[in-house]
Each structure stands twice: as C-alpha cells, then as structure tokens.
Design a protein around this motif. Structure first.
Motif, PDB file in Angstrom:
ATOM      1  N   TYR A  20       0.864  -1.195   0.000  1.00 18.90           N
ATOM      2  CA  TYR A  20       0.000   0.000   0.000  1.00 18.90           C
ATOM      3  C   TYR A  20       0.893   1.236   0.000  1.00 18.90           C
ATOM      4  CZ  TYR A  20      -4.032  -2.885   1.237  1.00 18.90           C
ATOM      5  OH  TYR A  20      -5.034  -3.811   1.245  1.00 18.90           O
ATOM      6  N   ARG A  21       0.585   2.148  -0.860  1.00 20.09           N
ATOM      7  CA  ARG A  21       1.361   3.390  -0.893  1.00 20.09           C
ATOM      8  C   ARG A  21       0.443   4.547  -0.529  1.00 20.09           C
ATOM      9  NH1 ARG A  21       2.792   0.447  -5.208  1.00 20.09           N
ATOM     10  NH2 ARG A  21       4.979  -0.237  -5.255  1.00 20.09           N
ATOM     11  N   THR A  22       0.773   5.221   0.543  1.00 23.85           N
ATOM     12  CA  THR A  22       0.017   6.415   0.933  1.00 23.85           C
ATOM     13  C   THR A  22       1.012   7.558   0.948  1.00 23.85           C
ATOM     14  OG1 THR A  22      -0.956   4.870   2.495  1.00 23.85           O
ATOM     15  CG2 THR A  22      -1.855   7.093   2.467  1.00 23.85           C
ATOM     16  N   SER A  24       4.237   9.079   0.551  1.00 24.95           N
ATOM     17  CA  SER A  24       5.575   8.505   0.428  1.00 24.95           C
ATOM     18  C   SER A  24       5.741   7.286   1.335  1.00 24.95           C
ATOM     19  CB  SER A  24       6.617   9.560   0.779  1.00 24.95           C
ATOM     20  OG  SER A  24       6.301  10.121   2.024  1.00 24.95           O
ATOM     21  N   GLU A  26       5.161   3.526   2.504  1.00 24.59           N
ATOM     22  CA  GLU A  26       4.827   2.242   1.897  1.00 24.59           C
ATOM     23  C   GLU A  26       4.603   1.205   2.988  1.00 24.59           C
ATOM     24  OE1 GLU A  26       7.459   0.831  -1.064  1.00 24.59           O
ATOM     25  OE2 GLU A  26       6.920   2.413  -2.480  1.00 24.59           O
ATOM     26  N   THR A  28       4.019  -2.867   3.405  1.00 22.60           N
ATOM     27  CA  THR A  28       3.953  -4.166   2.734  1.00 22.60           C
ATOM     28  C   THR A  28       2.954  -5.017   3.491  1.00 22.60           C
ATOM     29  OG1 THR A  28       6.251  -3.933   2.106  1.00 22.60           O
ATOM     30  CG2 THR A  28       5.286  -6.120   1.923  1.00 22.60           C
ATOM     31  N   ASP A  67       0.932  -6.499  -6.327  1.00 22.16           N
ATOM     32  CA  ASP A  67       2.178  -5.909  -6.819  1.00 22.16           C
ATOM     33  C   ASP A  67       3.185  -6.972  -7.237  1.00 22.16           C
ATOM     34  OD1 ASP A  67       1.895  -2.889  -6.249  1.00 22.16           O
ATOM     35  OD2 ASP A  67       1.163  -3.866  -4.436  1.00 22.16           O
TER      36      ASP A  67
ATOM     37  N   THR B 442      -7.582   6.295  -4.764  1.00 21.96           N
ATOM     38  CA  THR B 442      -6.198   6.619  -5.074  1.00 21.96           C
ATOM     39  C   THR B 442      -6.138   7.197  -6.479  1.00 21.96           C
ATOM     40  OG1 THR B 442      -6.058   4.298  -5.664  1.00 21.96           O
ATOM     41  CG2 THR B 442      -5.059   4.957  -3.579  1.00 21.96           C
TER      42      THR B 442
END
Ligand SMILES: Nc1ncnc2c1ncn2[C@@H]1O[C@H](COP(=O)(O)OP(=O)(O)O)[C@@H](O)[C@H]1O
Ligand SMILES: [Mg+2]
Lengths: 248, 697
Positions: A20-22, A24, A26, A28, A67, B442
C-alpha cells in the motif's frame, strides 16, 4: 460439491505481494505469500490486527490489485485477465460476505439475493426461485420482501450469505462475517457457514480475529506481518495440528 | 429559431435515446438498479431534475426571445403594410403616366390580386389648435380612389383604407399625422401642396394600417388623403407634377403573399419593359421581414451567448450532483462490482438513471424556458418603448415557435446526457475494495497505451491547426486550438513528469494563453460572433480553477499559521477548509460554476460600458457638434428662418446656424436595371426640406 473434488486445487496463490502506498509511506501488507485451497475446504484466517488478513482475502479474490506474484482460481490466472473478464469470472466462481453487510438499500432481500444470478444471465424466473430457496435455507423465508433497513443485523448478514451462495460459487470469501453481530447471532451465522461446508462441500475462506470461531474451522492458518506463520488442520473435537505444506 | 439545426439536433437526440433504450432492454439489471434508485431516492431525484432543467430552460428561453422579436417585427410589418407587397415609384411627368398604363396589364396576372395607382407628393402641414400653431414639415399627400383602395387585395383581408372619398375641401389623415398636429375629425388643417397653402377640413382620422400607413420607404409615415383631383389641380397651379406610385398586392393573405415576391417582381419588370430602368420597384414587406428575421436571430444569439455560461454552469451542477450521488453510493456500488457487475453495466445503470431524470425535467424545463423568454420579452418591450420616437416603437408580441421548443429541448437534453455519461464513466472507475470500505480513491494509474497514442495524435493535429488559426486571427480557433493541443498532450507529459507538475504546467499554459491571445492577436474580437467570449470565459475559468485546486497547499501556506492555531477559531477554520480540500473534484466544479457567474457579470458590465461609451460617439457623429436640428419646407419659409435665427432674440445663445439642403436624386446602374433614390446636399433644386442646425456652445 462431492468428495471427488476434494483433492483438486481450487485456489493456488504463489509469491503474492501487496504494497500500500500512501503518499511517500509504503506498507507491505502481503509478502511473497503462497497458499493452496482445495475444493470443499473451509479455511479460517487468523492473526493480529493489521497482519494482512483482509488484504489476503481482497487480493486472492481479485478484488484488489497485487504488486507481484500469481493467483489462479479454478484454473484461471486472475491478474492476466482484463477487468471485464475478471468480473465475469468472479460472478461465476465467487461469493462474498463482508463485515459491513453491503446490501443494496433500494433492493428487497430477494432482489439482493438474485442480483448475482441475474448478472450471470440466469433467467429471471429461475433466479427468483433460487433466491427464494436460498432465503429459506438461511431461515428468512418470511422476510423476502423486506428492504435491508427493515432487517436486523443478523438477518442482513444472513441475506448477504444467501447472496454469496445463491449462484453456487466455487468459493465463498468471508471477512469477519460476525464482526458486527452479537454472540447469539454470530453463532447462528457460523452454524450456517459450517453446515454449508459440511453438508454441501462449499469451499469457504473465512477471516476472523475471534479464536472461538477459529476453533470451529477444519483448517486454520495464522498470519503475521503479511506472512503465513502457521497452517493447521483441526478436527471438530480436538485441535490436532497436522503438518500441511500448502504448496506442492 | 434556427430551423437548419432542427434535423441534426433531432437526429442526435434520436440516436441518444435509441442508445438508452438499447441499454435498458439489453441490461435488465442496470435498468432495475437505475429505476429503483429513482423511485426510492426522491430528494436526489429532485436535485438532478433541477440541474438538468436549468440547461433546457436557458436554451429555450434564449430561442423564445429570438422568436418573440422576430414575430413582433413581422406583426408590425403585416400591420403597417397590410396587403401591399410591392411598390413601384415612377418619376413625375409623362414617364409616370406611361408606367401606370403599362402596369394596368398586371391586373390579369394570376399571382397578383390587386394593383392600385396613386399620386403622391411631399408636403408640409400646419394646424392651429388651442391658439397654438403646430407644424409638421414631413407629410405625404396622397390622391387615390377610395373605392379601389377598399377593394385592393381584399380577398386577403382589410386593405386599411376604405369608405367614401373625401369631398372637395376635405381630407382624411392617418393617426401619426393627427397626433403630431394635435388635431381630430372636424378640425381645419393647412396643407402646403407644392409650396402653396390651402386649408382643408379633416373628415376622419384612420389608423396607420395597410394603405393608410403607406409611404415611400420611411418607417413612420404621416399621410393625408385628398379628394379626387385635388393633387392634380394643385400641381397644375404650381406648374409641377406629382409622383406616380403603384401598389401591388400578391395573391394570398397579408402573410402568405410574401412568398410570391420574387415572381411578382419579375412580372412587374416584364410589364414595365424599357421603362424598368427609370422606375423603382420596391419590396417593402419582404425587406422588413428579412430584417426582422436577422434582428431576431442576432438578439437570440446574444441571449444564447450569455445563456451558454449558465448552461455550462448548469451542466457542472449536474456533474456535481452526480459525483455526490456516486460518492454516497460508493460502498454499495463497490459491492455490486464485487458480486460481478461489469464496469460498463454500472456506467449503463448510472446513465439510465441520469437520462431518466433529464427526460423527467424536459417538460418543466420547456415551461420554465418559455416563461424566461416571456420575462425577457417583457423587459425588452419596456426598453424598446424607451427608444421609441414619435410613438413609432414596435409592439412586442410574445411568440414561441415549435422549432425553437424542439431545438431547445434537444439541445438541453443532449447537454444533460453528455454531462451524465461523462460523469458516469468517471464515477464508475473506482477500486472495488476502496469503494466498499469507503476509502478515498487513489489517483489513477499511468495512462494506457491506446489513450496515449490517440491523445498524442490529437495534440499534434491541434498544434498544426493552431498555426494557421492564430496567424489569421480566427477568433474561436485562436483560443481553442492551442488549449486543446496542450490538454491532449497531458497523457504524454505524464510519462515523463509527475502528475502535479503536469497539471500545473498545462493549466498554467492555457490560462496564460487565454490572457495573452487578445494582446498578441487583437483582431480576434473583430467579429460579430459571440462564441469567442464563451470559449474565452470557459477556458479561463476552467484553467484557473484547475491551477488553484492543484496548488491548494501552496496557496494555503500563508494562512497555515492561522489554521493551525490551537484555538477554537483555528479548529473551526481547519474544519471549514478540510472538506473542500479533501473533495477536490467537487470543490473544483463548484468553483468553476461561481467563476463563470462572476465572468458573466463582468462581461455584461463591460458590454454595457462599451455601449454607453458608444452612445456619446454616435451622438457626436450624428450631430457634428450641433445641438438642434430644425426641419422646414424651404418653399414655405424661404431663407428668412436662417436670418431670423441669426439676428433674433436668441441670437446671443447661438454659436452657428448652418443651412443644409437636401433633395431626392436618382442614380441608375449602367445596365439601367435598377434605380435608387438617394440624397444629395446641397442640391441644385431643393425639393423638400432644408435643415439648419445650431452647434452647441
Ligand atoms: N487501503 C489501505 N491503504 C494503506 N494501508 C493499508 C490499507 N489497507 C490496509 N492497510 C495496511 O496494511 C496492513 C494490513 O491491513 P489489513 O489487511 O487490513 O489487516 P487485518 O485485516 O489483518 O487487520 C495494515 O498495516 C494496514 O494498515
Ligand atoms: Mg481486517
């Protein structure tokens, strides 16, 4: 599903990774996860909050993107398909039960249940008949014309279960199905799911953080920090850990 | 208005409706979902219906204004011209008599149902009422057979003039003349025929309709009708000749006769033979009606320009409401997708729902549009009343044509459908899990390859099209082409630059171009078209809002201290900005709506400022610095008036008096096909009026 199928692999996940990227940051949530589920299995997923249980369910069912890695359900690679094809595949092979019941508020109970049937092209009459049967099966034969707002939480969750099962999917995904219910109702719902698995061989993957529920499933896997840390088979009476390598 | 748009618009609407019906039939689940939402969500339904009503109402309102103006001028033409379709004016003397004779042959023409001969001359009149002397220097004195006049074009309706001939010494006057002389039936009036005064008694006053309002090209005619032979004997006594005028009425009624104008004009030309070169054949009704159509179209276009901003705002309102609906239903929509509804079906469901709202709004939209048009017409009538000179203003008569209603309906619905379809596509693109759990979506992935290829090609094409457009100062394309090229380049730029940079770059460039274009190419405004304002306004508003919303963090930095104070006020302020900042799309759409409204207000102020500044210029041009113009008949007043003014009691207040003579002349083209009256000043033989003027000190 009869016992002939029990040894066939229904779901094969290998090296699944989800990040998940919110902004900057990350996180896992799944780290190179492997899992195999056979036809007719009922698998419980337990683990501390934030260990990635929900993420596992979302990714292995193809509702969310991954991913890395590969997920095959019923012989089809979920992430090699177009969105439309994946949706079609999902409609034919999967049912979902979530913690928040997520019924369509403008539809009656029976209309909610027949929705997935109509989406795969079942004739309206046939869909209605099967939806009514399914509502009977979850003891809601007397509530078919009620709308979700007119039903109690337990009743709503039973409608969701009826909806998930109406299309006779190969696999049912349930994420904390009893999380919003009091214990009496939770027992009812669990009884129903266990019965479906035992009597009809319905494959179910169920996420829970409740150890009482975890104790009732024939196979229990444990997660920690996005990884599988334990995988045990248990009998209904005693929890007998059995060595099981999920991937062949 | 715009009958030529009717077929394309209706075709487009039919296609759109066919598509919707197809979706409804082929996707029963989408249909059920859509119609259930409509039936069970009344408030939302009302909101969307209101939004799409706006578009239809504004379009129809603008078209109805055009209709009304067009109709009003037509009615005026029918009323004042009556059965007269063509007018043949011959010079005085033997030619005139020859012309009259040749035109007699037209009586048997199947396209013509009336030919009427008359003699006319310019005259002036004086009345003495209540001890006051009132003069009217511009009077047309007519001599015609009242019996024949009554029957002229009779099958098509009232000719406007009838009854018994006035007896010798008596006259019939029309209302404008009676009004300007303040006289009525039974009063005496002095007429100067060929410069010789004579007193007549007014037998009756007739309304200026049909033949009773005829003239030689003026808009307002003050007519006096003399007893048979009066004009002839006055002419003989003065050694002059009256002009011969022949009126022709086309077959059919007052309105339908106009269609035959071209054929009848050709017939007249043929009947005149060699004399055609020395006569004027005029088609007053045809000319007035053509002008009416043009005036209606251009005023309608002006309202449509102002209205188009409201239409854009209305469409944005629709988008906004729909985005809100989508957001509110996000988790159930996520669930519907999870249980197997394809994205295209979801788009179908939303579109069906929205289109149904739009269709439901159609009837009230038409009603409101017609009401708006009526309101504007009422205001316009008051404005025209203010402009009227000597009671010559046109009467505004409200009118709605089916063409306008259908055009407005189709346009309004198509705009609503387009807005709804675009929004449905957008709100159906969500991550299922994020939707089910109601998480903020997103930002989208990198653009797909096909989209990239198409948009880059379009960007290049627009850039190429921009070069000649800007070079030639084409109004719309100068704004649009570079802006479109930039917008289409966005996906390609996203490959190499971060999203934020690209958005700011593209929006900034479009805004700069919108502001710079009129400086670099000032001639883009040398056009009667209004669309350039719409394009300019929309581009400026959209790009500015995108720029602001994309840089909201930077823009808020100066007030961050204020927002982050640990006080109650700081908390309230933080809460107040939190929602608009989080819901960027909705806030942006709302901002564009407001921006457009402000833009229209500024534009209208500017236009009215330009008009007001223009009035002074027009007055200066028209008066050449003189403040008064006196009209008089030189045959009556001679040159005494000028010397009286120069040496009279007011001489001290007068800076200059300049006599200005004019006379009617005639010019023919080399082929002697036409002949046109024109004025020359000063003329060798002053025929009618001399105009001295006094410059303002
Ligand atoms: N949409 C999301 N965005 C960012 N991080 C997320 C999101 N969903 C889950 N996470 C993070 O991923 C990890 C696993 O979450 P989850 O699968 O929901 O755990 P569990 O269901 O076991 O409680 C957690 O650290 C959680 O914070
Ligand atoms: Mg969870």
């Amino acid at each position: 599903m009869d016992s002939m199928n029990t040894d066939r692999a229904l779901l094969v996940a290998s090296g699944v990774r989800k990040i998940y990227r919110t902004g900057s940051v990350e996180v896992t949530a799944l780290l190179d996860l492997d899992l195999l589920v056979r036809h007719g299995e009922m698998v419980g997923v337990m683990g501390p909050s934030g260990s990635g249980k929900t993420t596992l369910l979302n990714c292995l069912s193809g509702l969310d993107d991954i991913d890395g890695g590969r997920v095959e359900v019923d012989g089809h690679d979920l992430f090699a398909m177009s969105d439309a094809a994946r949706t079609e595949h999902r409609a034919h092979t999967m049912g979902f039960v979530f913690q928040a019941f997520n019924l369509i508020p403008v539809f009656s109970a029976v209309e909610n249940v027949e929705l997935p049937l109509l989406l795969v092209g079942t004739r309206p009459h046939e869909a209605r008949r099967r939806a009514l049967d399914m509502l009977d099966r979850v003891d809601l034969g007397h509530r078919v014309e009620h709308r979700p707002s007119e039903l109690s939480g337990g009743e709503q969750q039973r409608v969701t279960i009826a909806r998930a099962l109406a299309g006779r999917p190969a696999i049912v995904w349930a994420d904390e199905p009893t999380g919003n219910l009091d214990s009496a109702m939770a027992d009812q719902v669990m009884d129903l799911l266990c019965e479906l698995n035992r009597d009809e061989g319905q494959t179910i993957v169920l996420v829970t953080h409740d150890s009482a529920i975890g104790a009732r499933v024939p196979r229990l896997i444990r997660m920690h920090d996005g990884q599988l840390v334990d995988d045990v088979r248990q009998t209904a009476t005693a929890r007998a850990p059995s060595p099981d390598v999920p991937l062949g | 208005m715009y009958p030529n748009l009717l077929i394309p618009l209706l075709t487009a609407l039919a296609l759109a409706l066919a598509g919707l019906v197809l979706v409804a039939v082929r996707q029963p689940v989408s249909r059920r979902l859509a119609f259930r939402q409509i039936a069970r969500r009344r408030t939302e339904a009302a909101l969307v219906i209101g939004g799409s009503m706006l578009g239809t109402a504004i379009v129809i309102g603008a078209l109805v204004v055009g209709d009304t103006l067009n109709f009003s001028v037509r009615q005026e033409a029918y009323r004042t011209l009556g059965p007269v379709d063509e007018r043949v004016v011959a010079p005085p003397g033997p030619t005139g008599r020859a012309v009259t004779e040749r035109l007699g042959a037209l009586a048997g023409d199947p396209d013509i149902d009336g030919v009427l001969n008359a003699q006319a001359t310019q005259a002036s009149a004086v009345s003495h009422t209540d001890g006051r002397t009132v003069a009217e220097p511009r009077v047309l004195a007519w001599q015609m057979d009242f019996d024949k006049a009554a029957r002229f074009g009779a099958p098509g309706g009232d000719s406007g003039l009838g009854g018994p001939d006035p007896k010798p010494g008596q006259v019939v006057v029309n209302e404008p003349l009676a009004r300007s002389l303040s006289v009525g039936a039974g009063d005496p009036v002095t007429l100067y025929l060929f410069g010789v005064p004579g007193t007549y008694r007014i037998e009756r006053v007739v309304p200026e309709e049909g033949l009773a309002g005829v003239g030689l090209g003026g808009r307002l005619n003050r007519d006096v009708f003399l007893a048979p032979g009066t004009l002839d004997s006055a002419a003989r006594a003065a050694g002059a000749e009256p002009r011969s005028v022949t009126f022709v009425s086309n077959r059919g009624g007052v309105e339908s006769g106009e269609a035959l104008t071209d054929r009848v004009t050709a017939d007249i030309r043929q009947a005149l033979g060699p004399l055609a070169g020395q006569t004027e054949i005029e088609t007053p009704k045809h000319t007035v009606l053509r002008d009416a159509r043009q005036a209606g179209d251009s005023l309608g276009a002006l309202f449509l320009m102002i209205g188009s901003f409201s239409i854009i705002a209305g469409a944005l309102l629709l988008v906004n409401i729909f985005v809100m609906l989508g957001e509110e239903r996000k988790s159930q929509m996520g669930m519907v997708r999870a249980v197997g509804m394809k994205r295209s079906r979801l788009v179908g469901s939303f579109t069906l729902e929205g289109a149904t709202y739009a269709l439901l709004s159609a009837v009230p939209g038409v009603a409101i549009g017609v009401a708006v048009g009526w309101g504007v017409a009422v205001v316009a009538a008051q404005i025209f009343q203010g402009w009227s000179v000597g009671g010559s203003s046109i009467r505004i008569a409200f009118a709605v044509t089916p063409t306008s209603v259908l055009n407005g309906l189709a346009m309004g619905l198509l705009i609503a459908f387009a807005a709804i379809l675009a929004t449905s596509v957008r709100i159906s693109r969500f991550n299922i899990i994020a939707a089910i759990r109601d998480l903020p979506t997103t930002p989208g992935q990198r653009p797909r390859r096909r989209l990239l290829a198409v948009s880059s090609t379009l960007a290049v094409l627009c850039a190429f099209a921009a070069v000649p457009a800007v070079a030639r100062s084409q109004p719309d394309a100068t704004y649009l082409m570079p802006a479109l090229a930039l917008a289409f380049a966005t996906p390609a730029l996203l490959r190499v630059l971060p999203r934020h940079t690209v958005t700011t770059l593209v929006a900034g460039a479009v805004l700069v171009w919108t502001l710079l274009a009129p400086v670099i190419r000032p001639r883009i405004f040398d056009t009667p078209s209004m669309s350039v304002y719409v394009i300019q306004g929309a581009l400026a508003a959209f790009s500015a809002v995108v720029l602001v919303s994309d840089n909201q963090k930077t823009l808020l930095r100066p007030v961050r201290r204020l927002l982050q104070r640990p006080t109650e006020g700081g908390l309230a302020a933080r809460l107040a900005v939190a929602y608009p900042l989080a819901k960027r799309f909705r806030t942006g759409a709302t901002l564009v709506m407001y921006t457009l409204i402000v833009f229209v207000l500024v534009l209208l102020t500017e236009i009215s400022g330009i008009l007001r500044a223009g009035v002074d210029g027009v007055v200066a041009d028209a008066t050449a610095g003189y403040s008064l113009r006196l009209d008089y008949n030189p045959q009556v007043a001679g040159d005494r008036l000028v010397s009286d003014l120069r040496g009279g009691p007011s001489a001290a207040g007068i800076a200059a008096v300049t006599p200005l003579l004019n006379a009617t002349g005639r010019a023919t083209d080399p082929g002697l096909r036409t002949s046109t009256a024109s004025s020359a000043a000063p003329a060798a033989r002053p025929a009618t009026t001399t105009t001295p003027a006094t410059p303002s000190p």
